[in-house]
Write an enzyme that holds these catalytic residues in place. Structure first.
Site, PDB file in Angstrom:
ATOM      1  N   THR A 168      15.877 -35.135 -12.871  1.00 50.89           N
ATOM      2  CA  THR A 168      15.354 -33.755 -12.926  1.00 50.89           C
ATOM      3  C   THR A 168      16.360 -32.799 -12.280  1.00 50.89           C
ATOM      4  O   THR A 168      16.020 -31.650 -12.002  1.00 50.89           O
ATOM      5  CB  THR A 168      14.014 -33.641 -12.156  1.00 50.89           C
ATOM      6  OG1 THR A 168      14.193 -34.164 -10.837  1.00 50.89           O
ATOM      7  CG2 THR A 168      12.905 -34.381 -12.868  1.00 50.89           C
ATOM      8  N   ALA A 169      17.578 -33.302 -12.020  1.00 50.54           N
ATOM      9  CA  ALA A 169      18.561 -32.483 -11.291  1.00 50.54           C
ATOM     10  C   ALA A 169      19.445 -31.726 -12.280  1.00 50.54           C
ATOM     11  O   ALA A 169      19.145 -30.576 -12.632  1.00 50.54           O
ATOM     12  CB  ALA A 169      19.373 -33.367 -10.361  1.00 50.54           C
ATOM     13  N   ARG A 170      20.490 -32.371 -12.768  1.00 51.66           N
ATOM     14  CA  ARG A 170      21.345 -31.765 -13.776  1.00 51.66           C
ATOM     15  C   ARG A 170      21.897 -32.860 -14.679  1.00 51.66           C
ATOM     16  O   ARG A 170      22.258 -33.951 -14.214  1.00 51.66           O
ATOM     17  CB  ARG A 170      22.525 -31.015 -13.126  1.00 51.66           C
ATOM     18  CG  ARG A 170      22.180 -29.679 -12.507  1.00 51.66           C
ATOM     19  CD  ARG A 170      21.774 -28.629 -13.559  1.00 51.66           C
ATOM     20  NE  ARG A 170      21.523 -27.326 -12.967  1.00 51.66           N
ATOM     21  CZ  ARG A 170      20.324 -26.860 -12.634  1.00 51.66           C
ATOM     22  NH1 ARG A 170      19.238 -27.584 -12.818  1.00 51.66           N
ATOM     23  NH2 ARG A 170      20.195 -25.639 -12.141  1.00 51.66           N
ATOM     24  N   GLU A 219      22.912 -29.142 -22.417  1.00 49.39           N
ATOM     25  CA  GLU A 219      21.618 -28.716 -22.958  1.00 49.39           C
ATOM     26  C   GLU A 219      21.665 -27.256 -23.433  1.00 49.39           C
ATOM     27  O   GLU A 219      22.418 -26.463 -22.871  1.00 49.39           O
ATOM     28  CB  GLU A 219      20.506 -28.910 -21.903  1.00 49.39           C
ATOM     29  CG  GLU A 219      20.685 -28.085 -20.636  1.00 49.39           C
ATOM     30  CD  GLU A 219      19.619 -28.380 -19.585  1.00 49.39           C
ATOM     31  OE1 GLU A 219      19.365 -29.559 -19.265  1.00 49.39           O
ATOM     32  OE2 GLU A 219      19.058 -27.396 -19.069  1.00 49.39           O
ATOM     33  N   HIS A 271      13.917 -29.443 -19.822  1.00 48.81           N
ATOM     34  CA  HIS A 271      14.207 -28.732 -18.564  1.00 48.81           C
ATOM     35  C   HIS A 271      13.016 -27.864 -18.126  1.00 48.81           C
ATOM     36  O   HIS A 271      13.138 -26.643 -18.006  1.00 48.81           O
ATOM     37  CB  HIS A 271      15.478 -27.883 -18.701  1.00 48.81           C
ATOM     38  CG  HIS A 271      16.102 -27.554 -17.375  1.00 48.81           C
ATOM     39  ND1 HIS A 271      17.450 -27.327 -17.225  1.00 48.81           N
ATOM     40  CD2 HIS A 271      15.577 -27.406 -16.127  1.00 48.81           C
ATOM     41  CE1 HIS A 271      17.719 -27.049 -15.953  1.00 48.81           C
ATOM     42  NE2 HIS A 271      16.584 -27.093 -15.267  1.00 48.81           N
ATOM     43  N   ILE A 272      11.883 -28.536 -17.894  1.00 49.13           N
ATOM     44  CA  ILE A 272      10.675 -27.792 -17.486  1.00 49.13           C
ATOM     45  C   ILE A 272      10.311 -28.051 -16.028  1.00 49.13           C
ATOM     46  O   ILE A 272       9.174 -27.814 -15.616  1.00 49.13           O
ATOM     47  CB  ILE A 272       9.466 -28.132 -18.399  1.00 49.13           C
ATOM     48  CG1 ILE A 272       9.176 -29.646 -18.404  1.00 49.13           C
ATOM     49  CG2 ILE A 272       9.681 -27.609 -19.810  1.00 49.13           C
ATOM     50  CD1 ILE A 272       7.814 -30.000 -19.015  1.00 49.13           C
ATOM     51  N   GLY A 273      11.280 -28.543 -15.238  1.00 50.46           N
ATOM     52  CA  GLY A 273      10.983 -28.874 -13.834  1.00 50.46           C
ATOM     53  C   GLY A 273      10.278 -27.754 -13.087  1.00 50.46           C
ATOM     54  O   GLY A 273       9.327 -27.994 -12.346  1.00 50.46           O
ATOM     55  N   SER A 274      10.715 -26.536 -13.268  1.00 52.50           N
ATOM     56  CA  SER A 274      10.112 -25.419 -12.521  1.00 52.50           C
ATOM     57  C   SER A 274       9.171 -24.582 -13.388  1.00 52.50           C
ATOM     58  O   SER A 274       8.755 -23.492 -12.984  1.00 52.50           O
ATOM     59  CB  SER A 274      11.218 -24.526 -11.958  1.00 52.50           C
ATOM     60  OG  SER A 274      11.954 -23.932 -13.010  1.00 52.50           O
TER      61      SER A 274
HETATM   62  C1  DGY Z   1      16.949 -24.483 -11.084  1.00 45.26           C
HETATM   63  O1  DGY Z   1      16.331 -23.582 -10.526  1.00 45.26           O
HETATM   64  O2  DGY Z   1      18.118 -24.758 -10.817  1.00 45.26           O
HETATM   65  C2  DGY Z   1      16.212 -25.257 -12.090  1.00 45.26           C
HETATM   66  O3  DGY Z   1      16.953 -26.230 -12.693  1.00 45.26           O
HETATM   67  C3  DGY Z   1      15.571 -24.375 -13.095  1.00 45.26           C
HETATM   68  O4  DGY Z   1      14.361 -25.007 -13.339  1.00 45.26           O
END
Ligand code: DGY
Length: 319
Positions: free
Chosen positions: A236-238, A267, A285-288
């Site tokens: 979930t990082a990069r 991406e 990329h829906i982590g946040s």
């Molecule tokens: C960030 O803030 O870096 C996240 O990857 C966006 O969700």
């Protein structure tokens, strides 16, 4: 006179309303990112930019920014798209949005860990395809998560929030980090100064380190080979932290249990090799991506801009 602000991507409604109320805000009218040329042209005469991780602020872009631009706030905690040294050299202020997306991102890591181990993506595809033949003792068997071991690469805010969730599942927690944490923060997690020594020990590996030149393709073929053949990789990082070709090859050959991925190198143009893998759970990329979190990120970006232009220290200033 309100500060003139260029907003490069559509914002959540509440954040857009505040940007309009407090700034002389101009919005990119499309959902697509600006090209570098469009960004430079639209930044003409603006004092501030509110950008996203899809807007590169490399040294070349920073050199091309109109002289009017004094601050760039990124709507993200990650700032690998910004050349901080070039910003400092130009006297350009930069801020990001730490803290407020920690829980939402850790939740997505947990979701991916459970989804890949319990084959949720595959199972959902079976139901939607009308192929569900009913309950069966041997159908769609996954792996337990509870009481298994997890290795966390990068024990910053999000890594620790993920560890808290893993602890609720009685998991044994291993971690690698540039520095060992204090016992209060470690909470019994086992520290590995050398991440490579941690890899053979864990059932799940979750990546939470920043994307830097040092972590580029960190999870490569050699490190994948050190993992258990049943291990699951969560990212979930990069995307750039993973060598996609190596991970795809291992998943194709069942040299890993599976992968749960929310981020991809290049991406949204992810390596197409992922798309046919049943043992990979893929998220865009829906982590946040919750209303509460994205509002908080947007407000944080605006708070930083407001503080800077009021002559105060921007609370999340990076450069
Ligand atoms: C960030 O803030 O870096 C996240 O990857 C966006 O969700």
């Amino acid at each position: 006179m309100p500060v003139s602000l260029l907003v490069t991507r559509p914002l959540p409604a509440a954040v857009a309303a505040r940007a309009r109320a407090e700034f002389d805000a101009t919005f990119n009218p499309t959902a697509a990112s600006y090209s570098p040329e469009e960004l430079i042209a639209n930044a003409e005469g603006k004092e501030a930019l509110l950008i996203s991780p899809s807007d590169s602020m490399n040294a070349e872009m920073i050199a091309r920014l109109p002289a009017s631009v004094r601050m760039v706030a990124t709507f993200s905690v990650g700032y690998e798209h910004i050349d901080l040294a070039a910003a400092r050299a130009r006297g350009l202020a930069i801020s990001n949005t730490p803290d407020v997306l920690t829980d939402a991102t850790a939740d997505i890591a947990l979701l991916l860990m459970l989804s890949v181990a319990r084959r949720a993506g595959e199972a959902e595809r079976v139901v939607r395809a009308g192929q569900w033949g009913g309950w069966a003792p041997s159908a769609l068997l996954g792996r337990d998560v509870t009481r298994k071991s997890v290795g966390i690469v990068g024990m910053g805010r999000i890594g620790r929030a993920f560890a808290k969730r893993a602890r609720a599942l009685d998991m044994q927690i291993h971690y690698s980090n540039r520095r060992r944490l204090s016992p209060e923060l470690e909470q019994g997690a086992i520290y590995h100064a050398d991440a490579d020594e941690m890899l053979p020990l864990v059932d799940f590996l979750s990546l939470h380190c920043p994307s830097t030149p040092e972590t580029y393709k960190w999870l490569n073929a050699d490190r994948i080979a050190r993992l258990k053949p049943t291990a699951y990789v969560i990212n979930t990082a990069r995307g750039a932290i993973v060598d996609d070709a190596a991970l795809i090859a291992a998943l194709q050959d069942n040299r890993l249990g599976g992968a749960g991925l929310d981020v991809f190198d290049g991406e949204p143009n992810l390596n197409p090799g992922y798309l046919t893998l049943e043992n990979a759970v893929l998220l865009p990329h829906i982590g946040s991506a919750t209303i509460e979190t994205r509002d908080a990120m947007g407000f944080k970006a605006l708070d930083n801009l407001a503080a800077f232009f009021a002559g105060q220290e921007a609370p999340d200033r990076l450069a």
